[in-house]
Design an enzyme around this catalytic site. Structure first.
Site, PDB file in Angstrom:
ATOM      1  CG  ASP A 124       0.026  -3.852   2.713  1.00  0.00           C
ATOM      2  OD1 ASP A 124       0.470  -3.432   1.599  1.00  0.00           O
ATOM      3  OD2 ASP A 124      -0.089  -3.146   3.720  1.00  0.00           O
ATOM      4  CG  HIS A 151      -0.417   0.374   2.484  1.00  0.00           C
ATOM      5  ND1 HIS A 151       0.018  -0.560   3.419  1.00  0.00           N
ATOM      6  CD2 HIS A 151      -0.201   1.589   3.065  1.00  0.00           C
ATOM      7  CE1 HIS A 151       0.482   0.071   4.479  1.00  0.00           C
ATOM      8  NE2 HIS A 151       0.346   1.391   4.281  1.00  0.00           N
ATOM      9  CB  SER A 199       3.132   1.762   6.091  1.00  0.00           C
ATOM     10  OG  SER A 199       1.969   1.976   6.821  1.00  0.00           O
TER      11      SER A 199
END
Lengths: 430, 242
Positions: B92, B39, B192
């Site tokens: 992801d 992502h 992330s």
């Protein structure tokens, strides 16, 4: 023109010949023949000494006959016997005066002439010197003759003289025997015998004279071997003259060409000589030994047409003229030299070791990357490492590659070390 | 990283500072390969020219002084679906291939990949340049130790949230949770793609990739991480084919 036969008749024949006449015939046949003249009719006014009319037969200036008369019984009548010229020409001269006594008319003459072969062998030409036409054997032929020689003699260039055959000439065989004429009996006098031993280049002639050697030995005013001698000539060397009773024994000529000249004069006495010659191949010397290599085949001596190979010991390479060569072969030439100079064996090297990504290499032993040098690869620890080992040693092998102990030439990779930071929080963080 | 500490230099040498529209992280897994959350790349629509990666320092201000490592290609997991609405974080994970290999040293080092079928028990360390408890992005890398949360417990937590909010993504088997029930210590926005590492003996291996969560550091809510062990085959295949 030279003819082989013909007819001669007095003027006006068969009518009476005229007075006051002078007629001349010059007869000629080919060389090597004589002329035979035969009268088939002869009637010339007879007179004392053929004073009035006559037929004169001449050979050059020599008068062979002066003829006249009517009957064969007349004093100067030629009769029925043929006249033979000493050589191949003949001259007839017919002379008459201007008066003829009485009513009787003379018809003259008619003659036939023919060429008759000369036997030169039995009747030498008078104008020549007094020697016989052939020194040994004479063979008459039509119009000429041939000379021949007895066995052991040879006809000379003059075509008439025979000289002793020395048995000389060129000897090309690799070995053989020579001896003087008549050996071991007394040599003929007046000899000039030449013997050439000529074998192919690359071989050397050795003369081995027998013990029984005898050439008249006479000294005079510091000179020796004055009248009889044996001269041995080797190209490029001083000729060697031999005489006496002592055999020269063995002579290594060092050449593939040797000439022997045996001379005797018209006096003295020599029993001559005999020899057996052999040939040996020319030797090529190995001027230096090969370090770290060897010459094959390994012979104590090398001779013409021998091949040698040079091989280097393991870990060495063949070098010639500063360049590496794959193999070396050289042949011993006829001149006693190798067709290629000897090479060298130089220690080989593996070149610089290949770099190792994220690692390094260091030398453990040896120098210049030479054969059997040992290197060690390592990874840049602690961030890189080999998979299975700490370090890897490579040795410069005979195939010029760096090889590990297991003969493997592949350098292992340096793998990244994961997950091991130099600062480990787990050891102090609570 | 909320509730964490400043990471000493060289303590997380696999840490990558990633810029792709926003801040993010990644980890070095090979001399030409980085691993991150898929992502992260979605912000720039997976355009590699808009992605910048930096390694070798714990200070963002130092990192960005050097040019970004040149990127050869991006490889997003084929199972990752368009997630603009942030309602599905399954798969992801993405790989970034570099143009040139990195030479490793004490500042830059890959993190190990997990063994196949590794069970996650105990605690792990997670680092990142994301938001801190002061809601400021960190200039210095920060880290935190967090326990792995039982999958059922985490599942219940997520399902509770999903009942209250329609935009909460489901928890799948490709994810695991880590955090404290009382909250306060968590990863957050900007982290992330960074690695959740665990240690065997002397070696750190990446168990998870910081993926998502509901809020940050709230009690009863946990951070959700991509379960890397599930993707070993895909990682290997992607590297082999590229």
């Amino acid at each position: 023109e030279d003819v082989l036969y013909g007819q001669v008749q007095s003027p006006l024949y068969p009518d009476p010949y005229p007075g006051d006449n002078h007629t001349q015939w010059d007869l000629k046949v080919p060389p090597g023949y004589k002329i035979q003249l035969t009268f088939n009719y002869f009637d010339i006014e007879p007179s004392a000494d053929c004073y009035y009319d006559s037929l004169m037969v001449l050979y050059g200036r020599k008068v062979l006959g002066k003829f006249c008369g009517q009957r064969s019984t007349d004093a100067h009548h030629p009769g029925n016997k043929p006249i033979l010229s000493p050589g191949n020409h003949l001259q007839l001269v017919f002379v008459t005066d201007d008066s003829n006594p009485g009513p009787q008319m003379h018809l003259g003459f008619s003659a036939f002439y023919q060429a008759v072969d000369v036997d030169e062998c039995s009747s030498p030409v008078p104008s020549e010197d007094s020697d016989p036409p052939c020194s040994q054997i004479c063979l008459n032929t039509l119009g000429s003759y041939m000379c021949a020689c007895n066995h052991g003699y040879q006809l000379q260039a003059d075509g008439r003289t025979c000289v002793l055959d020395c048995g000389g000439g060129v000897y090309k065989e690799s070995e053989g025997t020579l001896s003087s004429p008549g050996y071991p009996n007394i040599s003929p006098r007046g000899l000039d015998c030449v013997y050439n031993i000529s074998v192919q280049p690359g071989f050397e002639v050795t003369l081995n004279f027998t013990h029984n050697f005898h050439i008249e030995q006479i000294y005079n005013k510091g000179h020796f071997c004055l009248f009889h001698w044996l001269l041995v000539t080797v190209p490029g060397k001083k000729p060697m003259k031999y005489c006496g009773k002592k055999s020269p024994g063995v002579i290594h000529t060092g050449s593939h060409n040797v000439q022997l000249e045996y001379h005797t004069d018209s006096a003295g006495q020599s029993r001559g000589w005999s020899l057996h010659y052999t040939t040996q191949r020319v030797e090529c010397k190995l001027e230096k030994s090969i370090s770290n290599g060897r010459v094959t085949p390994d012979f104590p001596q090398y001779f013409y047409r021998d091949y040698i190979h040079v091989r280097c010991d393991q870990g060495y390479k063949l070098m010639m003229g500063g360049k590496e060569i794959k193999s070396f072969k050289s042949m011993c030439q006829h001149n006693g030299k190798w067709h290629l100079p000897l090479p060298e064996c130089k220690i080989l090297d593996c070149g610089d070791p290949n770099p190792l990504l994220n690692g390094g290499v260091r030398f453990l032993s040896g120098s210049n990357n030479e054969y059997q040098s040992v290197i060690q690869y390592h990874c840049n620890e602690p961030f890189y490492a080999f998979r299975t080992t700490h370090s890897v040693k490579f040795t410069c092998a005979a195939d010029r590659r760096w090889r590990a102990n297991d003969n493997n030439a592949i350098i292992p990779l340096c793998y990244p070390v994961c997950g091991r930071p130099t600062v480990d929080l787990s050891k102090r963080d609570r | 990283v909320l509730g964490g500490k400043t990471a000493p230099a060289n303590s997380f040498p696999w840490q990558v500072f990633l810029r792709s529209g926003g801040r993010g992280g990644a980890s070095i897994i090979g001399d030409r390969w980085l691993m991150t959350a898929a992502h992260n790349l979605e912000h720039v629509k997976f355009a590699q020219e808009k992605v910048q990666v930096y390694v070798g320092n714990i200070h963002v201000s130092e990192l960005v002084k050097s040019p970004s490592l040149a990127i050869a290609s991006l490889h997003v997991h084929p199972g990752y679906k368009n997630n603009n609405l942030r309602t599905n974080f399954d798969n992801d994970i993405a790989l970034i291939k570099l143009n040139s290999p990195i030479t490793f040293n004490m500042n830059v080092m890959p993190v190990c990949l997990p063994e196949r079928d590794t069970e996650l028990n105990g605690t792990g360390l997670v680092s990142g340049f994301g938001l801190t408890e002061d809601s400021l992005t960190a200039d210095t890398l920060r880290y935190i130790r967090l326990p792995v949360v039982e999958q059922d417990k985490c599942h219940r937590s997520i399902e509770t949230e999903r009942k209250n909010r329609h935009d909460v993504a489901p928890l799948t088997g490709n994810m695991f949770c880590a955090g404290l029930p009382e909250g306060g210590k968590d990863t957050c926005s900007g982290d992330s793609g960074s690695a959740f590492v665990m240690k065997d003996d002397e070696t750190y291996w990446v168990a998870g990739i910081v993926s998502w969560g509901v809020d940050c550091g709230q009690p009863g809510k946990y951070g959700i991480y991509t379960r890397v062990a599930k993707y070993l085959n895909w990682i290997q295949k992607t590297m082999d084919e590229n």
